[in-house]
Design a protein around this motif. Structure first.
Motif: not given
Length: 466
Positions: A46-55
């Protein structure tokens, strides 16, 4: 190239380790998922932005974890894809079995699906097990490193494993080898003279026969019945064939997949004793139950004259390259001499890994078992849809289906296929021919590979059957 979503990644990662800095936990968890094959080589993270939101982590934490992955070779950056998981040096092509097919899997970089091999990938956590074993290695590094019969912790763990299963065993009865085939070969050297006969069911696992034939043994066959081992025919073959030993696969037979009950094991052992024949019991698949754990004793619990062969390849990981012999007390010395004639011992680090796994009670992981069960059921359903004339069994354990074909054309099918490697039924015949009405289809591979293979098999079969 595949892509893993941020939500899927979050489920795979689980809870964070509060004892570690967040970036370090994320890096180690991602590295473990990639190293253990949970995230495949070439999968876009996942992109860093997507990972930040999910994690629920900071951008700095995710960026640093991804950077650590790239620095140690477990990820790379690609234009248009972001961060992509990779194995340092690329994925290594492994060897295939059974070897009589004549190859060692597809060539590196090939898109061919290899269904000659029935073995699961390493479970999650294997990397951590090696790291734990490394902490235990220094005490052995001060020695020469030769342990021909195995290191003591592993022999103790194996003895306790058999005792828990209802077969009292002492560490002195355990001999560690470099795999099940080495164990079978050592057993053959210990109890068979050159030219003596060994009885085996047909079909059977062909590489075990090769290990015995290499010592000069002659093979004779007894057919398996439709429900598994035919004890009446086995009793007759033991009387009439005068073998010195018999290769027995009572536990999720490879390739048939059948499991023998306790009454059958007791009778088989009695027939071997009556004929004064040594049984070589291959338990390689004993832990590969899929629906429920079998309530059976090891076959050696029914006779003091049976040699038991085991292996970590299917139940833990083929990369460990470890097997063992559980020896009857009166054959310990002969088996030890035979084993020491082959090499001077298995690697110490791998033995430490297996000893820890056995001591903690770990066998086939729940995740791997569920995946295998799902693949089995999916494959049976797909075969019913695209090859309705085929008759696959539904094994309660093991790693493959044994399919009855409407025409005796399994070798022709294997030759016709270009994108899939298959082992035809004749590969598993004791005499090397026959069984053309059968095909073994492993379901241990990744589902994506199986989804590619089955339509190709169906298309080739339609051509062959015409």
């Amino acid at each position: 190239m595949g892509r893993i979503t941020a939500l899927s990644l979050a489920r795979m990662l689980g809870e964070a380790d509060p004892s570690l800095p967040a970036y370090r936990w994320l890096f180690l968890a991602l590295r473990s998922l990639i190293a253990n094959g949970r995230i495949l080589h070439g999968t876009a993270l996942p992109s860093e932005r997507e990972a930040v939101a999910a994690l629920g982590l900071s951008r700095t934490t995710v960026s640093r974890a991804y950077a650590e992955l790239r620095d140690c070779g477990y990820a790379s950056s690609r234009r248009g894809s972001g961060t992509v998981a990779q194995l340092p040096g690329g994925p290594a092509a492994g060897g295939a079995e059974p070897l009589p097919l004549g190859g060692f899997g597809p060539a590196p970089g090939s898109a061919v699906v290899d269904l000659t091999c029935a073995a699961p990938n390493a479970p999650a956590g294997m990397l951590a097990e090696f790291e734990r074993a490394l902490d235990q290695l220094p005490r052995y590094a001060a020695t020469m490193g030769y342990y021909p019969l195995g290191i003591e912790p592993l022999r103790v763990a194996l003895a306790e494993y058999y005792t828990r299963r209802g077969l009292p065993t002492s560490p002195e009865q355990m001999i560690v080898t470099s795999g099940a085939l080495s164990s079978v070969a050592a057993a053959g050297r210990a109890v068979l003279g050159r030219g003596q006969k060994v009885l085996a069911e047909t079909p059977t696992y062909p590489n075990s026969l090769l290990a015995l034939k290499a010592h000069g043994a002659r093979t004779i066959a007894v057919p398996i019945g439709p429900q598994g081992s035919d004890l009446e025919q086995i009793a007759g073959a033991l009387r009439e064939g005068s073998p010195a030993a018999m290769l027995c696969l009572p536990d999720f037979h490879n390739p048939v997949g059948t499991l023998l009950d306790d009454a059958g094991r007791q009778r088989w052992a009695a027939e071997l004793d009556r004929a004064s024949v040594v049984g070589i019991i291959d338990e390689t698949c004993a832990e590969l139950w899929l629906d429920q754990a079998p309530q059976v004793l090891p076959m050696a619990a029914h006779s003091a004259n049976l040699i038991t062969v085991g292996s970590a390849s299917k139940s833990h990981w083929g990369g460990l390259r470890l097997g063992w012999l559980r020896a009857p007390r009166h054959l310990v010395a002969a088996l030890a001499r035979a084993r020491m004639s082959m090499d001077l011992g298995a690697p110490v680090l791998e033995q430490l890994v297996l000893a820890n796994l056995l001591t903690s009670g770990k066998s086939l992981s729940d995740t791997t078992r569920a995946t295998l069960r799902g693949n089995r059921d999916w494959m049976i359903g797909e075969l019913g849809r695209i090859l309705p004339d085929w008759e696959p069994n539904r094994p309660a354990g093991g790693l493959s289906l044994w399919c009855h074909l409407p025409q005796p054309r399994s070798t022709a099918l294997a030759r016709r296929l270009k994108s899939v490697l298959l082992a035809p039924g004749s590969t598993f015949a004791v005499e090397g021919h026959g069984l053309e009405h059968y095909m073994r289809l492993p379901f241990a591979q990744e589902r994506a590979q199986l989804e590619l293979a089955l339509p190709a098999i169906a298309a080739a079969w339609n051509q062959v059957a015409r």
